[in-house]
Design a protein around this motif. Sequence first.
Motif, PDB file in Angstrom:
ATOM      1  N   ASN A 148      63.035  53.363 -22.643  1.00 26.74           N
ATOM      2  CA  ASN A 148      62.886  52.205 -23.531  1.00 26.74           C
ATOM      3  C   ASN A 148      61.426  51.975 -23.903  1.00 26.74           C
ATOM      4  O   ASN A 148      61.124  51.504 -25.004  1.00 26.74           O
ATOM      5  N   LEU A 149      60.522  52.309 -22.992  1.00 26.35           N
ATOM      6  CA  LEU A 149      59.104  52.144 -23.284  1.00 26.35           C
ATOM      7  C   LEU A 149      58.678  53.073 -24.417  1.00 26.35           C
ATOM      8  O   LEU A 149      57.916  52.695 -25.306  1.00 26.35           O
ATOM      9  N   TRP A 150      59.172  54.311 -24.386  1.00 27.21           N
ATOM     10  CA  TRP A 150      58.839  55.253 -25.447  1.00 27.21           C
ATOM     11  C   TRP A 150      59.389  54.780 -26.784  1.00 27.21           C
ATOM     12  O   TRP A 150      58.765  54.952 -27.823  1.00 27.21           O
ATOM     13  N   GLN A 151      60.567  54.168 -26.785  1.00 21.50           N
ATOM     14  CA  GLN A 151      61.166  53.664 -28.016  1.00 21.50           C
ATOM     15  C   GLN A 151      60.420  52.451 -28.548  1.00 21.50           C
ATOM     16  O   GLN A 151      60.600  52.076 -29.716  1.00 21.50           O
ATOM     17  N   SER A 152      59.601  51.832 -27.703  1.00 18.96           N
ATOM     18  CA  SER A 152      58.860  50.625 -28.103  1.00 18.96           C
ATOM     19  C   SER A 152      57.417  50.938 -28.474  1.00 18.96           C
ATOM     20  O   SER A 152      56.554  50.066 -28.388  1.00 18.96           O
ATOM     21  N   ALA A 153      57.150  52.193 -28.879  1.00 16.52           N
ATOM     22  CA  ALA A 153      55.768  52.596 -29.156  1.00 16.52           C
ATOM     23  C   ALA A 153      55.123  51.728 -30.230  1.00 16.52           C
ATOM     24  O   ALA A 153      53.979  51.283 -30.082  1.00 16.52           O
ATOM     25  N   ILE A 154      55.844  51.461 -31.328  1.00 16.50           N
ATOM     26  CA  ILE A 154      55.269  50.642 -32.408  1.00 16.50           C
ATOM     27  C   ILE A 154      55.048  49.202 -31.952  1.00 16.50           C
ATOM     28  O   ILE A 154      53.947  48.650 -32.142  1.00 16.50           O
ATOM     29  N   PRO A 155      56.052  48.537 -31.331  1.00 12.13           N
ATOM     30  CA  PRO A 155      55.775  47.182 -30.830  1.00 12.13           C
ATOM     31  C   PRO A 155      54.631  47.129 -29.826  1.00 12.13           C
ATOM     32  O   PRO A 155      53.846  46.172 -29.828  1.00 12.13           O
ATOM     33  N   LEU A 156      54.510  48.149 -28.965  1.00 11.63           N
ATOM     34  CA  LEU A 156      53.409  48.181 -28.013  1.00 11.63           C
ATOM     35  C   LEU A 156      52.067  48.270 -28.744  1.00 11.63           C
ATOM     36  O   LEU A 156      51.096  47.609 -28.375  1.00 11.63           O
ATOM     37  N   GLY A 157      52.029  49.094 -29.797  1.00 13.04           N
ATOM     38  CA  GLY A 157      50.808  49.196 -30.582  1.00 13.04           C
ATOM     39  C   GLY A 157      50.456  47.881 -31.251  1.00 13.04           C
ATOM     40  O   GLY A 157      49.291  47.480 -31.293  1.00 13.04           O
ATOM     41  N   VAL A 158      51.468  47.192 -31.778  1.00 13.12           N
ATOM     42  CA  VAL A 158      51.241  45.892 -32.411  1.00 13.12           C
ATOM     43  C   VAL A 158      50.752  44.883 -31.380  1.00 13.12           C
ATOM     44  O   VAL A 158      49.853  44.070 -31.654  1.00 13.12           O
ATOM     45  N   ASN A 159      51.329  44.917 -30.174  1.00 14.68           N
ATOM     46  CA  ASN A 159      50.906  44.016 -29.097  1.00 14.68           C
ATOM     47  C   ASN A 159      49.442  44.245 -28.749  1.00 14.68           C
ATOM     48  O   ASN A 159      48.666  43.298 -28.564  1.00 14.68           O
ATOM     49  N   LEU A 160      49.046  45.505 -28.689  1.00 15.17           N
ATOM     50  CA  LEU A 160      47.655  45.832 -28.393  1.00 15.17           C
ATOM     51  C   LEU A 160      46.733  45.350 -29.506  1.00 15.17           C
ATOM     52  O   LEU A 160      45.674  44.771 -29.251  1.00 15.17           O
ATOM     53  N   LEU A 161      47.142  45.561 -30.753  1.00 17.73           N
ATOM     54  CA  LEU A 161      46.331  45.115 -31.879  1.00 17.73           C
ATOM     55  C   LEU A 161      46.185  43.585 -31.900  1.00 17.73           C
ATOM     56  O   LEU A 161      45.149  43.066 -32.332  1.00 17.73           O
ATOM     57  N   SER A 162      47.220  42.880 -31.433  1.00 18.49           N
ATOM     58  CA  SER A 162      47.119  41.423 -31.393  1.00 18.49           C
ATOM     59  C   SER A 162      46.037  40.974 -30.410  1.00 18.49           C
ATOM     60  O   SER A 162      45.338  39.986 -30.662  1.00 18.49           O
ATOM     61  N   MET A 163      45.874  41.710 -29.303  1.00 14.24           N
ATOM     62  CA  MET A 163      44.823  41.365 -28.354  1.00 14.24           C
ATOM     63  C   MET A 163      43.449  41.705 -28.914  1.00 14.24           C
ATOM     64  O   MET A 163      42.469  40.990 -28.689  1.00 14.24           O
ATOM     65  N   VAL A 164      43.358  42.813 -29.657  1.00 15.59           N
ATOM     66  CA  VAL A 164      42.110  43.137 -30.340  1.00 15.59           C
ATOM     67  C   VAL A 164      41.772  42.035 -31.345  1.00 15.59           C
ATOM     68  O   VAL A 164      40.609  41.638 -31.497  1.00 15.59           O
ATOM     69  N   SER A 165      42.802  41.514 -32.013  1.00 15.88           N
ATOM     70  CA  SER A 165      42.606  40.463 -33.008  1.00 15.88           C
ATOM     71  C   SER A 165      42.019  39.201 -32.391  1.00 15.88           C
ATOM     72  O   SER A 165      41.040  38.646 -32.906  1.00 15.88           O
ATOM     73  N   VAL A 166      42.609  38.733 -31.286  1.00 16.72           N
ATOM     74  CA  VAL A 166      42.111  37.493 -30.694  1.00 16.72           C
ATOM     75  C   VAL A 166      40.730  37.699 -30.085  1.00 16.72           C
ATOM     76  O   VAL A 166      39.899  36.779 -30.070  1.00 16.72           O
TER      77      VAL A 166
END
Length: 297
Positions: A148-166
């Motif tokens: 399931n983690l591999w299938q969530s690659a795009i959401p994980l990337g978005v989550n990481l970008l959100s932390m870069v954003s803040v």
Amino acid sequence: MSLDTFAPAIFVFLWSTGWIVAKYATMHAGPFTFLLIRYSLSALAFVLFCAFTGARWPRDWSSVFRAIYSGMFLHGFYLGGLWWAIATGVPAGISGIIAALQPLMTAMAAPYLVGERLQPAQRLGLLLGFMGIAIAISPKLLASDTANLWQSAIPLGVNLLSMVSVTYGTLYQKRHLQTGDLRTIATLQYVGAIIVTAPLALTFEDLHFDGTHEAFFSLGWSVFGLSMGAVGLLLYLIRRGQVSRAASLIYLMPPAVAIEAAIVFGEPLTLPIIIGTLIVVIGVYLTNRRTADVVPE
């Protein structure tokens, strides 16, 4: 006793409740829809608050733009990405690990962007904070399904970008918004958040909000407890102290949420959470000690 004494503790409590409220909110509306309503009501509430208290609005368009621009990252891209990622299937434990990266990213970038220089004890505190978070959420990580983690690659990337954003938004706030009325700055920042969130809600969601008591309670607390109370304190902390110190308080959020969840939902407090919490508290103490050498900007 000044506000400086109690502001960090109040901020931690208010901000941590956002994770509890989010658990209810996503049951009643899409993440972008709920955030769009929250930001709109928050902007309106701040406008009324500014009018009632006689707040001073910026006199030049560059200051207005900077406040709106910072809000796009501090609120719009940050919470938008984080809520969407969780709603799309990113495990809470992985999201917590990514959230714990923000103080580290802030501390690493601060010397180059805002001229802060950290002492070795503060660097150790940042590292301990990350280790404490990892220990606290380790059971969730070990229980995660690798497929399931591999299938969530795009959401994980978005989550990481959100932390870069803040992280970027926090540093931009420190560098470019050190003067001006915090009340009007906060108002304009929610305008920036709306600019980001409205197109996302209109494009990807049907703007459904079920209007239940839980939905309105979650919305009310999100507006007055979080958007006005917690965010107002965060802006105050950024202006009064080092940006890396303010960011290090994020380390306390997952342990605080764990304690609140145990009280509200009856979730057990495991040994890793207890040990991790103690390490996090030590790390935050070291990072917030007033020993840093701040280079003039």
